[in-house]
Design a protein around this motif. Sequence first.
Motif, mmCIF file in Angstrom:
data_model
loop_
_atom_site.group_PDB
_atom_site.id
_atom_site.type_symbol
_atom_site.label_atom_id
_atom_site.label_comp_id
_atom_site.label_asym_id
_atom_site.label_seq_id
_atom_site.Cartn_x
_atom_site.Cartn_y
_atom_site.Cartn_z
ATOM 1 N N TRP A 27 8.874 -34.139 -84.139
ATOM 2 C CA TRP A 27 8.873 -33.060 -85.122
ATOM 3 C C TRP A 27 7.755 -33.254 -86.139
ATOM 4 C CZ3 TRP A 27 14.579 -32.004 -87.003
ATOM 5 C CH2 TRP A 27 15.354 -31.587 -85.917
ATOM 6 N N ARG A 72 12.060 -27.743 -86.423
ATOM 7 C CA ARG A 72 11.584 -29.027 -85.934
ATOM 8 C C ARG A 72 10.718 -29.740 -86.979
ATOM 9 N NH1 ARG A 72 11.949 -29.876 -80.543
ATOM 10 N NH2 ARG A 72 9.895 -30.826 -80.421
ATOM 11 N N THR A 73 11.282 -29.849 -88.200
ATOM 12 C CA THR A 73 10.585 -30.491 -89.309
ATOM 13 C C THR A 73 11.554 -31.396 -90.056
ATOM 14 O OG1 THR A 73 9.147 -28.561 -89.583
ATOM 15 C CG2 THR A 73 9.258 -30.077 -91.437
#
Length: 174
Positions: A27, A72-73
């Motif tokens: 990520w 996705r962080t």
Amino acid sequence: MQAMALIGMPGSGKSAVGRIVAERLGWDFLDTDRLIEQRFGLKLQAVIEQVGAEAFGLIEEQTVLSLEAAQRTVIATGGSVVYSEAAMLHLRSIAAVVFLDLPVDAIRSHIALEAPRGIVGMDQGGLEELYAQRFPLYRKYAQMVVLLDSCTPEEAAARVLSQWQEYHAADGHR
């Protein structure tokens, strides 16, 4: 939810653990303290000294409120972000909030190893008082609490990832 926001005391490992977790998940990684430093062209401590703790809280709040829904962080936040309900509610709307819960003695040793850093509120009563003030707020906003001790950032990241998988499996999140 496909994003994770790490909260916790200064020295709890949000940035170091966050980078490792992001790398292992494949990520992106975002650090709100670095965003503030980039905006002002100064180290965090210098920003706090220049604007004062109260104004810094507004800057931190604005920085978090400006974050868009992140997929996705892993987001590492500043330790004082929990003073802003608006910022915390926004974080919860874009990411699962994970509290890195580290005992005050371990926090003290982590802080002592680092260069002078911006810690809002440290001058008013020391680390214990700051911890006592913030702990209920971290618990209030966290959707996951990861208990840490004097483990390495890699071990802490493994704990976060293990609980993250359990959290998603239990709630059917994918």
